[in-house]
Write a protein that holds these residues in place. Structure first.
Motif, PDB file in Angstrom:
ATOM      1  N   THR A  52       0.827  -1.207   0.000  1.00 45.66           N
ATOM      2  CA  THR A  52       0.000   0.000   0.000  1.00 45.66           C
ATOM      3  C   THR A  52       0.861   1.258   0.000  1.00 45.66           C
ATOM      4  O   THR A  52       0.545   2.243  -0.685  1.00 45.66           O
ATOM      5  N   LEU A  53       1.958   1.256   0.762  1.00 46.19           N
ATOM      6  CA  LEU A  53       2.839   2.432   0.804  1.00 46.19           C
ATOM      7  C   LEU A  53       3.445   2.709  -0.565  1.00 46.19           C
ATOM      8  O   LEU A  53       3.590   3.872  -0.965  1.00 46.19           O
ATOM      9  N   GLU A  73       5.853   7.148   9.894  1.00 48.25           N
ATOM     10  CA  GLU A  73       6.170   8.544   9.605  1.00 48.25           C
ATOM     11  C   GLU A  73       5.123   9.219   8.736  1.00 48.25           C
ATOM     12  O   GLU A  73       5.164  10.439   8.555  1.00 48.25           O
ATOM     13  N   TRP A  74       4.184   8.441   8.194  1.00 43.37           N
ATOM     14  CA  TRP A  74       3.086   9.057   7.449  1.00 43.37           C
ATOM     15  C   TRP A  74       2.161   9.758   8.441  1.00 43.37           C
ATOM     16  O   TRP A  74       1.825   9.222   9.491  1.00 43.37           O
ATOM     17  N   GLN A 306      -7.028   4.194  -5.093  1.00 45.55           N
ATOM     18  CA  GLN A 306      -7.055   5.274  -4.104  1.00 45.55           C
ATOM     19  C   GLN A 306      -6.514   4.742  -2.773  1.00 45.55           C
ATOM     20  O   GLN A 306      -7.242   4.577  -1.798  1.00 45.55           O
ATOM     21  N   PRO A 307      -5.223   4.483  -2.703  1.00 46.69           N
ATOM     22  CA  PRO A 307      -4.641   3.923  -1.475  1.00 46.69           C
ATOM     23  C   PRO A 307      -4.588   4.965  -0.365  1.00 46.69           C
ATOM     24  O   PRO A 307      -4.010   6.038  -0.532  1.00 46.69           O
ATOM     25  N   LEU A 308      -5.197   4.658   0.753  1.00 47.90           N
ATOM     26  CA  LEU A 308      -5.276   5.586   1.878  1.00 47.90           C
ATOM     27  C   LEU A 308      -4.421   5.071   3.032  1.00 47.90           C
ATOM     28  O   LEU A 308      -4.581   3.925   3.463  1.00 47.90           O
ATOM     29  N   VAL A 309      -3.542   5.916   3.533  1.00 45.30           N
ATOM     30  CA  VAL A 309      -2.609   5.547   4.596  1.00 45.30           C
ATOM     31  C   VAL A 309      -2.956   6.319   5.868  1.00 45.30           C
ATOM     32  O   VAL A 309      -3.044   7.541   5.855  1.00 45.30           O
ATOM     33  N   ARG A 310      -3.188   5.591   6.950  1.00 37.17           N
ATOM     34  CA  ARG A 310      -3.467   6.154   8.265  1.00 37.17           C
ATOM     35  C   ARG A 310      -4.656   7.130   8.209  1.00 37.17           C
ATOM     36  O   ARG A 310      -4.572   8.275   8.652  1.00 37.17           O
TER      37      ARG A 310
END
Length: 439
Positions: A52-53, A73-74, A306-310
């Motif tokens: 995903t990252l 760190e995101w 649409q990859p969503l991180v945190r």
């Protein structure tokens, strides 16, 4: 928090949502993930997170914020950022993405993009959970639907308030027309359809069960095997009433339109996050005498479009008090249970001094002789409590409502109880508990 509407053509739906090769792989992964050890779940989490990252690093948002960083760190991603610059979170792929939108309780749409993998995985999750809890094959089951379907004018009270879809396998009911005047027609239609699954919004289930019981109806649904509840938070009291009235287990699925994490609960038991669905973080929010409440932060695994991180979901998980870091990690990986999703961060009122008044979902608890309740703030110093009553509603019920309300709402805010046949719905047909209409 939710699951998109089905395609009207059942053959097309089956092909799009159960793509050969991909669908069987995902069903197998979901089954295997449930028996994984803690270390195996960690490895799965780390493997899917890295993917995903990389996907998120190719978006404009990722490039702008530094895609080479490690997961921790995101920055936490707020829903407002996604709404204001949606294109910055999208990534190109070989296959076209499916557009989607959610209006939430504000009516301001949040535009989303879903990859083929995302659509297929969501269907695999539904199929897997229903199969493991009832033995039914979702694509072949007879399903009565009480959700947000709209196929006629809400003011048109002539029957029928339902239509057959998917080759006659789905009876889609218009929950906006569900009322004391129509409950017996609904019960008759659903009984004649003889569903194996009742697929519901919790708010529609609440009205259906309480009205059915009030008017002396017995469900009479001998073929029904399970109630599948999703897209809203299911109140434990409603689950108990539904299980008792319908005499079947209630499968409660928690997710979001952004599809960053998910959990399930069967018949009021313990809740479990799904380790193969998305990465979960639990950030401490507050405590009461018995529980700790944690904000749910999620990272998507299956949506390269649409990859969503945190992503901050705005939801709160209820965890027994005193849980340590090791057990908290096990909860996020679905190895240990938690007590449930308490509600939304959006379920608050604003005091005249600007403070957020939380715990509003406690106001309806224990109130007799009502079908449903909704709290609408029309001004900083005024709150309307909209109530759909049952036959026994009276002055004593009003006293209970006011007593509950004054535990959460200060005396400098006016409370006006209003009787109504229908509560206010969002564009997606949901009935939020709290609405703020103050600009």
């Amino acid at each position: 928090m939710g699951i998109t509407g089905y395609l009207k053509n059942s053959l097309a739906e089956n092909f799009v949502r159960r793509v050969p090769v991909l669908y069987p792989y995902l069903m197998d992964l979901l089954a295997r993930s449930e028996s994984m050890s803690l270390e195996e779940r960690r490895q799965l989490r780390d493997q899917l997170t890295v993917r995903t990252l990389k996907q998120a690093g190719r978006t404009r948002y990722g490039r702008r914020t530094g895609a080479a960083r490690t997961y921790g760190e995101w920055a936490i991603l707020e829903k407002e950022a996604l709404r204001e610059d949606n294109a910055a979170f999208s990534a190109r792929g070989f296959l076209p993405a499916h557009p989607a939108a959610t209006g939430g309780t504000t009516g301001v749409p949040l535009m989303l993009r879903r990859s083929v993998q995302s659509v297929v995985f969501e269907q695999a999750v539904i199929d897997h959970l229903v199969q493991r809890s009832s033995g039914l094959d979702w694509k072949k089951a007879r399903i009565a639907v009480l959700r947000g379907d709209t196929f006629k004018d809400p003011a048109d009270m002539r029957t029928p308030h339902w239509v057959l879809r998917h080759g006659g396998l789905h009876l889609a009911c218009s929950s906006v027309h569900l009322s004391p005047a129509t409950i017996q027609d609904f019960m008759t239609a659903i009984r004649n359809f003889s569903p194996q699954v009742l697929w519901v919004y919790p708010s529609a289930l609440e009205a259906f069960v309480r009205l059915g019981a009030e008017f002396g109806e017995h469900s009479g649904l001998s073929d029904l095997k399970v109630v599948f509840s999703s897209s809203e938070v299911l109140d434990p009291a409603v689950r108990q009433e539904a299980s008792r009235f319908l005499d079947v287990p209630v499968l409660d699925f928690y997710g979001q339109s952004e599809r960053v994490c998910a959990s399930w609960n069967l018949n009021g038991g313990e809740h479990y996050f799904m380790p193969a669905y998305g990465r979960v973080e639990l950030l401490p929010a507050y405590e009461d005498d018995a529980f700790g409440f944690y904000e749910v932060i999620g990272t998507s695994y299956w949506n390269p479009a649409q990859p969503l991180v945190r992503f901050r979901t705005g939801d709160l998980a209820r965890v027994r008090k005193g849980v340590g870091a090791a057990d908290l990690e096990a909860i996020t990986l679905g190895l240990l249970p938690f007590e449930g999703v308490e509600g939304r961060r959006s379920e608050y009122l604003l005091s005249p001094e600007g403070a957020r008044l939380i715990g509003i979902n406690h106001i309806p608890r224990g109130v007799p002789d009502i079908v449903q309740m909704q709290i609408v703030q029309t001004a900083l110093a005024k709150v309307e409590i909209h109530v759909v009553p049952l036959k026994g509603f009276g002055a004593q019920t009003v006293e209970i409502i006011l007593g509950n309300a004054r535990q959460k709402i200060p005396d400098n805010m006016e409370i006006d109880i209003r009787i109504t046949d229908h509560l206010i719905r969002t564009s997606s047909g949901k009935t939020p508990l709290v609405l703020r209409q103050i600009g």
